[in-house]
Scaffold this motif. Structure first.
Motif, PDB file in Angstrom:
ATOM      1  N   GLN A 186       0.838  -1.182   0.000  1.00  0.00           N
ATOM      2  CA  GLN A 186       0.000   0.000   0.000  1.00  0.00           C
ATOM      3  C   GLN A 186       0.883   1.245   0.000  1.00  0.00           C
ATOM      4  O   GLN A 186       1.831   1.345   0.767  1.00  0.00           O
ATOM      5  N   VAL A 187       0.578   2.167  -0.839  1.00  0.00           N
ATOM      6  CA  VAL A 187       1.372   3.388  -0.950  1.00  0.00           C
ATOM      7  C   VAL A 187       0.998   4.344   0.170  1.00  0.00           C
ATOM      8  O   VAL A 187      -0.183   4.519   0.489  1.00  0.00           O
ATOM      9  N   GLN A 188       1.999   4.950   0.771  1.00  0.00           N
ATOM     10  CA  GLN A 188       1.740   5.988   1.759  1.00  0.00           C
ATOM     11  C   GLN A 188       2.863   7.012   1.746  1.00  0.00           C
ATOM     12  O   GLN A 188       3.971   6.737   1.296  1.00  0.00           O
ATOM     13  N   LEU A 189       2.542   8.205   2.239  1.00  0.00           N
ATOM     14  CA  LEU A 189       3.509   9.285   2.386  1.00  0.00           C
ATOM     15  C   LEU A 189       3.724   9.541   3.871  1.00  0.00           C
ATOM     16  O   LEU A 189       2.755   9.695   4.605  1.00  0.00           O
ATOM     17  N   VAL A 190       4.979   9.586   4.280  1.00  0.00           N
ATOM     18  CA  VAL A 190       5.306   9.811   5.682  1.00  0.00           C
ATOM     19  C   VAL A 190       6.187  11.047   5.786  1.00  0.00           C
ATOM     20  O   VAL A 190       7.281  11.098   5.206  1.00  0.00           O
ATOM     21  N   GLU A 191       5.721  12.022   6.540  1.00  0.00           N
ATOM     22  CA  GLU A 191       6.444  13.277   6.712  1.00  0.00           C
ATOM     23  C   GLU A 191       7.326  13.223   7.948  1.00  0.00           C
ATOM     24  O   GLU A 191       7.022  12.526   8.927  1.00  0.00           O
ATOM     25  N   SER A 192       8.377  14.022   7.926  1.00  0.00           N
ATOM     26  CA  SER A 192       9.224  14.218   9.097  1.00  0.00           C
ATOM     27  C   SER A 192       9.766  15.645   9.047  1.00  0.00           C
ATOM     28  O   SER A 192       9.788  16.291   7.994  1.00  0.00           O
ATOM     29  N   GLY A 193      10.212  16.093  10.212  1.00  0.00           N
ATOM     30  CA  GLY A 193      10.735  17.443  10.313  1.00  0.00           C
ATOM     31  C   GLY A 193       9.715  18.374  10.928  1.00  0.00           C
ATOM     32  O   GLY A 193       8.754  17.943  11.564  1.00  0.00           O
ATOM     33  N   GLY A 194       9.907  19.653  10.711  1.00  0.00           N
ATOM     34  CA  GLY A 194       9.014  20.640  11.297  1.00  0.00           C
ATOM     35  C   GLY A 194       9.396  20.929  12.740  1.00  0.00           C
ATOM     36  O   GLY A 194      10.496  20.644  13.178  1.00  0.00           O
ATOM     37  N   GLY A 195       8.469  21.537  13.467  1.00  0.00           N
ATOM     38  CA  GLY A 195       8.715  21.866  14.857  1.00  0.00           C
ATOM     39  C   GLY A 195       8.606  23.367  15.093  1.00  0.00           C
ATOM     40  O   GLY A 195       7.812  24.052  14.460  1.00  0.00           O
ATOM     41  N   LEU A 196       9.425  23.849  16.015  1.00  0.00           N
ATOM     42  CA  LEU A 196       9.354  25.245  16.451  1.00  0.00           C
ATOM     43  C   LEU A 196      10.610  25.997  16.027  1.00  0.00           C
ATOM     44  O   LEU A 196      11.722  25.476  16.162  1.00  0.00           O
ATOM     45  N   ALA A 197      10.429  27.206  15.502  1.00  0.00           N
ATOM     46  CA  ALA A 197      11.557  28.047  15.135  1.00  0.00           C
ATOM     47  C   ALA A 197      11.230  29.489  15.482  1.00  0.00           C
ATOM     48  O   ALA A 197      10.059  29.862  15.615  1.00  0.00           O
ATOM     49  N   GLN A 198      12.249  30.273  15.645  1.00  0.00           N
ATOM     50  CA  GLN A 198      12.060  31.703  15.863  1.00  0.00           C
ATOM     51  C   GLN A 198      11.961  32.407  14.509  1.00  0.00           C
ATOM     52  O   GLN A 198      12.429  31.896  13.478  1.00  0.00           O
ATOM     53  N   SER A 199      11.365  33.570  14.534  1.00  0.00           N
ATOM     54  CA  SER A 199      11.274  34.373  13.313  1.00  0.00           C
ATOM     55  C   SER A 199      12.671  34.617  12.745  1.00  0.00           C
ATOM     56  O   SER A 199      13.594  34.960  13.489  1.00  0.00           O
ATOM     57  N   GLY A 200      12.818  34.369  11.447  1.00  0.00           N
ATOM     58  CA  GLY A 200      14.121  34.475  10.802  1.00  0.00           C
ATOM     59  C   GLY A 200      14.902  33.182  10.763  1.00  0.00           C
ATOM     60  O   GLY A 200      15.940  33.095  10.094  1.00  0.00           O
ATOM     61  N   GLY A 201      14.405  32.187  11.450  1.00  0.00           N
ATOM     62  CA  GLY A 201      15.091  30.902  11.513  1.00  0.00           C
ATOM     63  C   GLY A 201      14.750  29.998  10.343  1.00  0.00           C
ATOM     64  O   GLY A 201      14.092  30.416   9.375  1.00  0.00           O
ATOM     65  N   SER A 202      15.200  28.762  10.465  1.00  0.00           N
ATOM     66  CA  SER A 202      15.022  27.782   9.390  1.00  0.00           C
ATOM     67  C   SER A 202      14.511  26.457   9.947  1.00  0.00           C
ATOM     68  O   SER A 202      14.811  26.091  11.090  1.00  0.00           O
ATOM     69  N   LEU A 203      13.758  25.778   9.127  1.00  0.00           N
ATOM     70  CA  LEU A 203      13.314  24.427   9.388  1.00  0.00           C
ATOM     71  C   LEU A 203      13.289  23.669   8.076  1.00  0.00           C
ATOM     72  O   LEU A 203      13.206  24.283   7.007  1.00  0.00           O
ATOM     73  N   SER A 204      13.327  22.360   8.170  1.00  0.00           N
ATOM     74  CA  SER A 204      13.225  21.558   6.957  1.00  0.00           C
ATOM     75  C   SER A 204      12.217  20.441   7.155  1.00  0.00           C
ATOM     76  O   SER A 204      12.025  19.947   8.276  1.00  0.00           O
ATOM     77  N   LEU A 205      11.566  20.088   6.078  1.00  0.00           N
ATOM     78  CA  LEU A 205      10.597  18.997   6.056  1.00  0.00           C
ATOM     79  C   LEU A 205      11.014  17.984   5.004  1.00  0.00           C
ATOM     80  O   LEU A 205      11.625  18.343   3.989  1.00  0.00           O
ATOM     81  N   SER A 206      10.679  16.744   5.241  1.00  0.00           N
ATOM     82  CA  SER A 206      10.856  15.725   4.226  1.00  0.00           C
ATOM     83  C   SER A 206       9.608  14.852   4.190  1.00  0.00           C
ATOM     84  O   SER A 206       8.852  14.782   5.163  1.00  0.00           O
ATOM     85  N   CYS A 207       9.410  14.205   3.060  1.00  0.00           N
ATOM     86  CA  CYS A 207       8.236  13.365   2.876  1.00  0.00           C
ATOM     87  C   CYS A 207       8.640  12.204   1.981  1.00  0.00           C
ATOM     88  O   CYS A 207       9.008  12.412   0.817  1.00  0.00           O
ATOM     89  N   ALA A 208       8.577  11.018   2.529  1.00  0.00           N
ATOM     90  CA  ALA A 208       9.002   9.833   1.795  1.00  0.00           C
ATOM     91  C   ALA A 208       7.789   8.992   1.409  1.00  0.00           C
ATOM     92  O   ALA A 208       6.915   8.710   2.248  1.00  0.00           O
ATOM     93  N   ALA A 209       7.767   8.603   0.155  1.00  0.00           N
ATOM     94  CA  ALA A 209       6.714   7.714  -0.335  1.00  0.00           C
ATOM     95  C   ALA A 209       7.202   6.279  -0.251  1.00  0.00           C
ATOM     96  O   ALA A 209       8.339   5.978  -0.639  1.00  0.00           O
ATOM     97  N   SER A 210       6.348   5.414   0.252  1.00  0.00           N
ATOM     98  CA  SER A 210       6.711   4.003   0.352  1.00  0.00           C
ATOM     99  C   SER A 210       5.614   3.150  -0.260  1.00  0.00           C
ATOM    100  O   SER A 210       4.492   3.597  -0.457  1.00  0.00           O
ATOM    101  N   GLY A 211       5.964   1.902  -0.514  1.00  0.00           N
ATOM    102  CA  GLY A 211       5.018   0.989  -1.145  1.00  0.00           C
ATOM    103  C   GLY A 211       5.483   0.641  -2.542  1.00  0.00           C
ATOM    104  O   GLY A 211       6.569   1.016  -2.974  1.00  0.00           O
TER     105      GLY A 211
END
Length: 122
Positions: A1-26
């Motif tokens: 079965q195909v699914q997408l699983v995200e990771s990353g995100g969270g809390l950052a201050q204004s001007g900061g950086s964050l990254s997200l990823s999303c992996a498809a499996s199946g």
């Protein structure tokens, strides 16, 4: 079965950086368009960035120059690098992909990740 699983995100201050990823499996034959959406409280879900397979990336005006979306077809994964974050970027971020599964090679289906919270403090 195909699914997408995200990771990353969270809390950052204004001007900061964050990254997200999303992996498809199946069992996947091909991933066509990949997108990142976000939904802030009380607002509609909006398209943040998208990449067609083999095409160029498109961005919402609100994130141009700050966010970078990429994809790794070998890993069936998409990424969103978010720089110069602003409090108005606070939202739940969802990945989305149009995928042709190996079990139904003539059809494309729409899949969503589970969503991940991004919070930017001022």
């Amino acid at each position: 079965q195909v699914q997408l699983v995200e990771s990353g995100g969270g809390l950052a201050q204004s001007g900061g950086s964050l990254s997200l990823s999303c992996a498809a499996s199946g069992s996947i034959l091909r991933i066509n368009r990949m997108d990142w959406y976000r939904q802030a409280p009380g607002k509609q879900r909006e398209l943040v960035a998208s990449i067609p397979n083999g095409g160029s990336t498109n961005y919402a005006d609100s994130v141009k120059g700050r966010f970078t979306m990429s994809r790794d077809n070998a890993k069936n994964t998409m990424y969103l690098q978010m720089n110069s974050l602003k409090p108005e970027d606070t939202a739940v971020y969802y990945c989305h992909a149009n995928i042709v599964p190996a079990s139904a090679a003539r059809y494309e289906f729409s899949y969503w990740g589970q969503g991940t919270q991004v919070t930017v403090s001022s």
